[in-house]
Design a protein around this motif. Sequence first.
Motif, PDB file in Angstrom:
ATOM      1  N   LEU A 127       0.808  -1.209   0.000  1.00  7.86           N
ATOM      2  CA  LEU A 127       0.000   0.000   0.000  1.00  7.86           C
ATOM      3  C   LEU A 127       0.849   1.269   0.000  1.00  7.86           C
ATOM      4  O   LEU A 127       0.337   2.365   0.252  1.00  7.86           O
ATOM      5  N   GLY A 128       2.134   1.129  -0.293  1.00  8.91           N
ATOM      6  CA  GLY A 128       2.989   2.286  -0.484  1.00  8.91           C
ATOM      7  C   GLY A 128       3.500   2.934   0.781  1.00  8.91           C
ATOM      8  O   GLY A 128       4.112   4.008   0.730  1.00  8.91           O
ATOM      9  N   GLN A 129       3.301   2.293   1.925  1.00 11.88           N
ATOM     10  CA  GLN A 129       3.801   2.826   3.183  1.00 11.88           C
ATOM     11  C   GLN A 129       5.235   2.331   3.391  1.00 11.88           C
ATOM     12  O   GLN A 129       5.686   1.395   2.731  1.00 11.88           O
ATOM     13  N   ASN A 130       5.949   2.935   4.310  1.00  8.77           N
ATOM     14  CA  ASN A 130       7.367   2.616   4.487  1.00  8.77           C
ATOM     15  C   ASN A 130       7.700   2.263   5.929  1.00  8.77           C
ATOM     16  O   ASN A 130       8.315   3.064   6.652  1.00  8.77           O
ATOM     17  N   PRO A 131       7.291   1.068   6.349  1.00  6.49           N
ATOM     18  CA  PRO A 131       7.620   0.656   7.720  1.00  6.49           C
ATOM     19  C   PRO A 131       9.126   0.467   7.881  1.00  6.49           C
ATOM     20  O   PRO A 131       9.821   0.077   6.945  1.00  6.49           O
ATOM     21  N   SER A 132       9.610   0.740   9.072  1.00  6.75           N
ATOM     22  CA  SER A 132      11.045   0.608   9.329  1.00  6.75           C
ATOM     23  C   SER A 132      11.447  -0.858   9.368  1.00  6.75           C
ATOM     24  O   SER A 132      10.630  -1.752   9.626  1.00  6.75           O
ATOM     25  N   LEU A 133      12.722  -1.131   9.127  1.00 10.49           N
ATOM     26  CA  LEU A 133      13.230  -2.498   9.154  1.00 10.49           C
ATOM     27  C   LEU A 133      13.071  -3.113  10.541  1.00 10.49           C
ATOM     28  O   LEU A 133      12.872  -4.321  10.677  1.00 10.49           O
ATOM     29  N   GLU A 134      13.177  -2.277  11.568  1.00 11.02           N
ATOM     30  CA  GLU A 134      13.080  -2.779  12.942  1.00 11.02           C
ATOM     31  C   GLU A 134      11.689  -3.306  13.274  1.00 11.02           C
ATOM     32  O   GLU A 134      11.518  -4.046  14.247  1.00 11.02           O
ATOM     33  N   MET A 135      10.683  -2.929  12.482  1.00 15.57           N
ATOM     34  CA  MET A 135       9.323  -3.341  12.793  1.00 15.57           C
ATOM     35  C   MET A 135       9.166  -4.864  12.783  1.00 15.57           C
ATOM     36  O   MET A 135       8.381  -5.434  13.538  1.00 15.57           O
ATOM     37  N   SER A 136       9.944  -5.545  11.951  1.00 11.33           N
ATOM     38  CA  SER A 136       9.852  -7.005  11.867  1.00 11.33           C
ATOM     39  C   SER A 136      10.319  -7.679  13.154  1.00 11.33           C
ATOM     40  O   SER A 136      10.037  -8.861  13.380  1.00 11.33           O
ATOM     41  N   GLU A 137      11.009  -6.942  13.990  1.00  3.51           N
ATOM     42  CA  GLU A 137      11.489  -7.496  15.261  1.00  3.51           C
ATOM     43  C   GLU A 137      10.533  -7.192  16.410  1.00  3.51           C
ATOM     44  O   GLU A 137      10.775  -7.602  17.549  1.00  3.51           O
ATOM     45  N   GLY A 138       9.456  -6.459  16.109  1.00  3.90           N
ATOM     46  CA  GLY A 138       8.501  -6.103  17.145  1.00  3.90           C
ATOM     47  C   GLY A 138       7.365  -7.106  17.248  1.00  3.90           C
ATOM     48  O   GLY A 138       7.538  -8.307  17.001  1.00  3.90           O
ATOM     49  N   ASN A 139       6.165  -6.604  17.565  1.00  6.36           N
ATOM     50  CA  ASN A 139       4.994  -7.466  17.682  1.00  6.36           C
ATOM     51  C   ASN A 139       3.809  -6.791  16.978  1.00  6.36           C
ATOM     52  O   ASN A 139       3.929  -5.668  16.459  1.00  6.36           O
ATOM     53  N   ILE A 140       2.691  -7.480  16.956  1.00  8.92           N
ATOM     54  CA  ILE A 140       1.538  -6.961  16.231  1.00  8.92           C
ATOM     55  C   ILE A 140       1.020  -5.661  16.842  1.00  8.92           C
ATOM     56  O   ILE A 140       0.623  -4.733  16.133  1.00  8.92           O
ATOM     57  N   SER A 141       1.062  -5.565  18.159  1.00 12.63           N
ATOM     58  CA  SER A 141       0.594  -4.351  18.817  1.00 12.63           C
ATOM     59  C   SER A 141       1.418  -3.133  18.410  1.00 12.63           C
ATOM     60  O   SER A 141       0.870  -2.074  18.083  1.00 12.63           O
ATOM     61  N   SER A 142       2.734  -3.284  18.409  1.00 14.91           N
ATOM     62  CA  SER A 142       3.599  -2.163  18.023  1.00 14.91           C
ATOM     63  C   SER A 142       3.457  -1.859  16.530  1.00 14.91           C
ATOM     64  O   SER A 142       3.577  -0.702  16.108  1.00 14.91           O
ATOM     65  N   PHE A 143       3.184  -2.894  15.733  1.00  9.98           N
ATOM     66  CA  PHE A 143       2.946  -2.675  14.303  1.00  9.98           C
ATOM     67  C   PHE A 143       1.772  -1.734  14.101  1.00  9.98           C
ATOM     68  O   PHE A 143       1.858  -0.750  13.356  1.00  9.98           O
ATOM     69  N   TRP A 144       0.646  -2.031  14.755  1.00 10.60           N
ATOM     70  CA  TRP A 144      -0.548  -1.220  14.551  1.00 10.60           C
ATOM     71  C   TRP A 144      -0.371   0.196  15.088  1.00 10.60           C
ATOM     72  O   TRP A 144      -0.871   1.163  14.500  1.00 10.60           O
ATOM     73  N   GLN A 145       0.343   0.322  16.190  1.00 14.25           N
ATOM     74  CA  GLN A 145       0.584   1.665  16.726  1.00 14.25           C
ATOM     75  C   GLN A 145       1.357   2.510  15.708  1.00 14.25           C
ATOM     76  O   GLN A 145       1.000   3.664  15.434  1.00 14.25           O
ATOM     77  N   TRP A 146       2.414   1.923  15.132  1.00 16.97           N
ATOM     78  CA  TRP A 146       3.213   2.654  14.138  1.00 16.97           C
ATOM     79  C   TRP A 146       2.375   2.942  12.895  1.00 16.97           C
ATOM     80  O   TRP A 146       2.386   4.060  12.368  1.00 16.97           O
ATOM     81  N   ALA A 147       1.641   1.940  12.430  1.00 12.99           N
ATOM     82  CA  ALA A 147       0.888   2.067  11.184  1.00 12.99           C
ATOM     83  C   ALA A 147      -0.201   3.133  11.296  1.00 12.99           C
ATOM     84  O   ALA A 147      -0.415   3.913  10.354  1.00 12.99           O
ATOM     85  N   ARG A 148      -0.896   3.190  12.423  1.00  8.15           N
ATOM     86  CA  ARG A 148      -1.939   4.204  12.608  1.00  8.15           C
ATOM     87  C   ARG A 148      -1.344   5.609  12.609  1.00  8.15           C
ATOM     88  O   ARG A 148      -1.919   6.547  12.056  1.00  8.15           O
ATOM     89  N   GLU A 149      -0.191   5.752  13.240  1.00  6.80           N
ATOM     90  CA  GLU A 149       0.435   7.076  13.368  1.00  6.80           C
ATOM     91  C   GLU A 149       1.062   7.556  12.068  1.00  6.80           C
ATOM     92  O   GLU A 149       1.203   8.761  11.850  1.00  6.80           O
ATOM     93  N   HIS A 150       1.450   6.606  11.178  1.00 10.85           N
ATOM     94  CA  HIS A 150       2.188   6.979   9.971  1.00 10.85           C
ATOM     95  C   HIS A 150       1.424   6.744   8.674  1.00 10.85           C
ATOM     96  O   HIS A 150       1.977   6.937   7.585  1.00 10.85           O
ATOM     97  N   TRP A 151       0.155   6.364   8.765  1.00 12.07           N
ATOM     98  CA  TRP A 151      -0.635   6.077   7.562  1.00 12.07           C
ATOM     99  C   TRP A 151      -0.758   7.318   6.690  1.00 12.07           C
ATOM    100  O   TRP A 151      -1.115   8.396   7.161  1.00 12.07           O
ATOM    101  N   GLN A 152      -0.439   7.164   5.403  1.00 12.70           N
ATOM    102  CA  GLN A 152      -0.567   8.254   4.440  1.00 12.70           C
ATOM    103  C   GLN A 152      -1.270   7.728   3.188  1.00 12.70           C
ATOM    104  O   GLN A 152      -0.655   7.060   2.354  1.00 12.70           O
ATOM    105  N   ALA A 153      -2.547   8.025   3.091  1.00 13.68           N
ATOM    106  CA  ALA A 153      -3.328   7.525   1.958  1.00 13.68           C
ATOM    107  C   ALA A 153      -2.796   8.036   0.629  1.00 13.68           C
ATOM    108  O   ALA A 153      -2.920   7.355  -0.395  1.00 13.68           O
ATOM    109  N   ASP A 154      -2.178   9.228   0.632  1.00  8.76           N
ATOM    110  CA  ASP A 154      -1.680   9.766  -0.648  1.00  8.76           C
ATOM    111  C   ASP A 154      -0.426   9.064  -1.144  1.00  8.76           C
ATOM    112  O   ASP A 154       0.046   9.357  -2.238  1.00  8.76           O
TER     113      ASP A 154
END
Length: 298
Positions: free
Chosen positions: A266-293
Amino acid sequence: MKNTQISASKYRGRFAPSPTGVLHFGSLVAAVGSYLDAKSNHGDWLVRIEDLDWQREVPGAASEILRTLERLGMEWDGDVIYQSQRSETYQDALDALNRQGFIYPCVCSRKEIADSNRMSVGGPIYAGTCLKNPAPISRPHALRIRTSNDRIEFNDILQGSYSQKLKDEIGDFVLRRADGIYAYQLAVVVDDAEQNITHVVRGADLLNSTPRQIFLQQLLGYPTPQYLHLPVVTNEKGEKLSKQTSAAPIDLSNALMQLISALQFLGQNPSLEMSEGNISSFWQWAREHWQADQIPHS
């Protein structure tokens, strides 16, 4: 006809899978896109099971879809709506359209319609045979809606301006099949209105259906939501991922990486470190950084 655009203080989105099988990566992308667009706007995210067509439904698929969403950390608001339990509501809408003189019976077979020499991106364009020569309602029949060539136009948040002249490009379409099953086009319009949906985020394979839905919204006096049609996930042959194209189910043993892949698609750019986290931290980051454009158009 002029659109009545929804104006609401609170965003209300939805995810509406059909229980024809388990969730695959394509449906995950639609779920993630609709969920994040709602939650990043501090809105509600509803889940609706579109199980009208019992002939295509896989037993247990609806429950499995909900379990999968839960395991992916996707929490919905309110009760889950099942279309199979709402036939009376769809009939009420059909009756309202019939009172306006827009509905007529059709006894044409699929072969007769397929033999039409007028084709569109969605298949044969119905020639209006039973409108010109009314069919006896004593025979099994579908119910069609009489369309016009008034241009139906809307501005998709991602895809931009889109329009159709329904009579020429689609034809009079079915609202209830001959076997009594209500059509998707009618049910989705009634449900979105009743659930006060303000934003519809779904796959671009449904872009072509949207003018039909806006047409019905206008006739029924419903407001029109904002639309955002996401790019569709395809296989190596360029086919949309689906049960028919043998799409693999979501691998819940590696749920976090599946979510990250959907976000990247979907064109977003999660950090490489996100794969070392958990689902809860994923959603927190994704909600804060979501850019529909940042979503690619296709």
